[in-house]
Design a protein around this motif. Structure first.
Motif, PDB file in Angstrom:
ATOM      1  N   CYS A 135      16.576  17.148  17.557  1.00  0.00           N
ATOM      2  CA  CYS A 135      17.976  16.793  17.341  1.00  0.00           C
ATOM      3  C   CYS A 135      18.095  15.406  16.720  1.00  0.00           C
ATOM      4  O   CYS A 135      17.112  14.673  16.587  1.00  0.00           O
ATOM      5  CB  CYS A 135      18.743  16.791  18.667  1.00  0.00           C
ATOM      6  N   ARG A 138      23.875  11.492  18.111  1.00  0.00           N
ATOM      7  CA  ARG A 138      25.175  11.239  17.474  1.00  0.00           C
ATOM      8  C   ARG A 138      26.091  10.376  18.317  1.00  0.00           C
ATOM      9  O   ARG A 138      27.037   9.776  17.805  1.00  0.00           O
ATOM     10  CB  ARG A 138      25.869  12.565  17.165  1.00  0.00           C
ATOM     11  N   ALA A 148      23.040  16.429  17.558  1.00  0.00           N
ATOM     12  CA  ALA A 148      23.227  17.412  16.496  1.00  0.00           C
ATOM     13  C   ALA A 148      21.911  18.129  16.273  1.00  0.00           C
ATOM     14  O   ALA A 148      20.870  17.492  16.090  1.00  0.00           O
ATOM     15  CB  ALA A 148      23.692  16.726  15.216  1.00  0.00           C
ATOM     16  N   HIS A 151      23.310  22.629  12.407  1.00  0.00           N
ATOM     17  CA  HIS A 151      24.744  22.408  12.230  1.00  0.00           C
ATOM     18  C   HIS A 151      25.500  22.548  13.549  1.00  0.00           C
ATOM     19  O   HIS A 151      26.718  22.752  13.548  1.00  0.00           O
ATOM     20  CB  HIS A 151      25.293  23.401  11.204  1.00  0.00           C
ATOM     21  N   GLU A 153      26.551  21.088  17.438  1.00  0.00           N
ATOM     22  CA  GLU A 153      26.681  19.929  18.312  1.00  0.00           C
ATOM     23  C   GLU A 153      26.233  20.327  19.718  1.00  0.00           C
ATOM     24  O   GLU A 153      26.600  21.389  20.224  1.00  0.00           O
ATOM     25  CB  GLU A 153      28.137  19.445  18.345  1.00  0.00           C
TER      26      GLU A 153
END
Length: 207
Positions: A135, A138, A148, A151, A153
């Motif tokens: 990942c 963020r 993230a 695409h 979250e």
């Protein structure tokens, strides 16, 4: 839980594999924790051959449809069906080493053991809801980290006395203060079916 992401992350790990064994003349399974193999990386290692030819090594993954007297009814990600028998020696991981009482219908599962004559897998090790994904960080809060992945979250929940981090290949530490937005993070933890978050066992942080 993304099995393809877990598998790709697992292939990057090169840890020793644990052995699967059955006692001669019976189905007494040697628990993986007794062999030092319940660490989470072992969930993604290729299975070793069984030490006993009558009981070939077996592997299962999928979602648990039902739990009935120590037997896990599992539907694999490609529709295959497994019955996984827990024994008194089965080693169980669900964020940490735990017991069979922590396993619930709806959980995800990776299991290793030996295949019995009736097709049931007698498990020496079971990992519940385990995820291993690459990942980008963020956002950072006191009790969670926002991530993230491709695409998507994700929310990683920081678990007191459990979550650790490794910075640039260094030793594991409970100090998360060096984590920064924009860092890459290999996230190892346990998926939470109730809210789709991840309880984080370890963050391996890059640049």
């Amino acid at each position: 839980m993304s099995h393809s992401s877990q598998e790709s992350g697992g292939r990057r790990l090169d840890r020793r594999r644990f052995l699967t064994s059955a006692a001669i003349g019976g189905a007494t399974i040697v628990g993986a924790s007794a062999l030092g193999g319940l660490d989470a990386e072992s969930a993604f290692a290729a299975p070793m051959p069984s030490l006993h030819p009558a009981y070939p090594a077996a592997f299962a993954e999928g979602r648990i449809r039902a739990v009935n007297r120590g037997v896990l009814d599992v539907v694999g990600s490609h529709g295959e069906h497994h019955l996984v028998q827990l024994t008194n020696a089965t080693s169980i991981w669900k964020l940490r080493a735990t017991t069979a009482e922590a396993i619930e219908a709806g959980d995800g599962l990776y299991a290793r053991g030996v295949k019995m004559p009736d097709g049931t897998i007698a498990a020496d090790a079971v990992w519940v809801n385990i995820v291993n994904v690459l990942c980008t960080v963020r956002g950072i809060a006191k009790d969670r980290v926002h991530l993230a992945h491709s695409h998507h979250e994700l929310v990683g929940r920081i678990v007191p006395a459990t979550t650790t981090a490794s910075y640039l290949g260094g030793a594991l530490t409970s100090d998360l203060s060096r984590m920064r937005i924009g860092q890459t993070a290999q996230v190892l933890g346990a998926w939470r079916p109730a809210d789709n978050h991840i309880d984080v066992a370890r963050l391996t942080l890059g640049h």
